[in-house]
Scaffold this active site. Structure first.
Site, PDB file in Angstrom:
ATOM      1  CG  ASP A 122     -28.922  -6.905 -64.466  1.00  0.00           C
ATOM      2  OD1 ASP A 122     -29.672  -6.762 -65.119  1.00  0.00           O
ATOM      3  OD2 ASP A 122     -28.308  -7.537 -64.391  1.00  0.00           O
ATOM      4  CD  GLU A 200     -18.095   2.576 -58.072  1.00  0.00           C
ATOM      5  OE1 GLU A 200     -19.049   2.457 -57.924  1.00  0.00           O
ATOM      6  OE2 GLU A 200     -17.752   1.904 -57.561  1.00  0.00           O
TER       7      GLU A 200
END
Length: 221
Positions: A122, A200
């Site tokens: 993040d 991913e």
């Protein structure tokens, strides 16, 4: 990205305690991970392992290295565990921790980890949230405590702002890297990291022609 809760996640975690370890069991493993793996092989840790594609592929590719994925979201951990079970591989070299990575010394003793992976963390773009960035000085201090001397951190992100912030943070902390250990477009400079395993997010952004920023930084011996 927060995942929607899955009804099957908690029962799956409860049924796979050898693979998925949560608190207080994870905290009790501090200094004892070699015993848990039943060998003294190097232990590589990924913080924020998500649904586990990166850590799972590593565990399959490198069976003589032990891997731990740390993730705070129960659904993500359950998906990672399910993928590991359904891989059909024994994967005795893989563990998943359901827990918060804010203070790694909660789970790991001094010099217990050999290598650290930070993938698509993040970015926490607001200045008031700087201490939450996984490359902030407070986190680097905790990494230095659990990593062996001369260990490595590999960091990947699609966020240029976070990458440039991290470079400054690494440099100020005394970490070093060579020209071949940094890329502002990894997929077009894959020779710098030919063993790269995609996450991913990395696959998703690669399909959108988004550059992948990568660096391997070294702690002093």
């Amino acid at each position: 990205m927060r995942l929607r809760s899955k009804k099957w996640a908690k029962p799956f975690i409860d049924d796979h305690r050898a693979l998925i370890i949560d608190n207080p069991s994870a905290e009790l493993m501090k200094g004892k991970w070699a015993s848990n793996f039943q060998n003294k092989r190097p232990i590589y840790l990924e913080i924020g392992s998500g649904k586990g594609q990166f850590i799972l592929e590593n565990a399959i590719k490198y069976p003589t290295i032990n891997f731990i994925g740390l993730e705070i979201q129960p659904t993500a951990v359950a998906i990672a565990g399910k993928n590991a079970v359904e891989s059909g591989k024994p994967l005795t070299n893989l563990r998943l921790i359901l827990g918060n990575g804010a203070d790694l010394t909660t789970y790991f003793a001094e010099n217990e980890i050999s290598k650290l992976f930070l993938n698509h963390s993040d970015p926490w773009p607001k200045a008031k949230h700087e201490k939450r960035r996984l490359t902030a000085p407070n986190f680097l201090k905790s990494y230095a405590e659990i990593l062996m001397p001369a260990s490595v951190i590999e960091f990947k992100t699609d966020n240029l702002g976070l990458f440039e912030y991290s470079l400054t943070s690494f440099k100020n902390f005394g970490l070093v890297w060579s020209d071949n250990e940094i890329s502002y477009d990894l997929h077009n400079e894959i020779k710098k990291n030919p063993a790269n395993i995609e996450t991913e997010y990395e696959k998703k952004f690669a399909s959108m022609n988004q550059p992948e920023y990568w660096i391997k930084v070294n702690f002093p011996a």
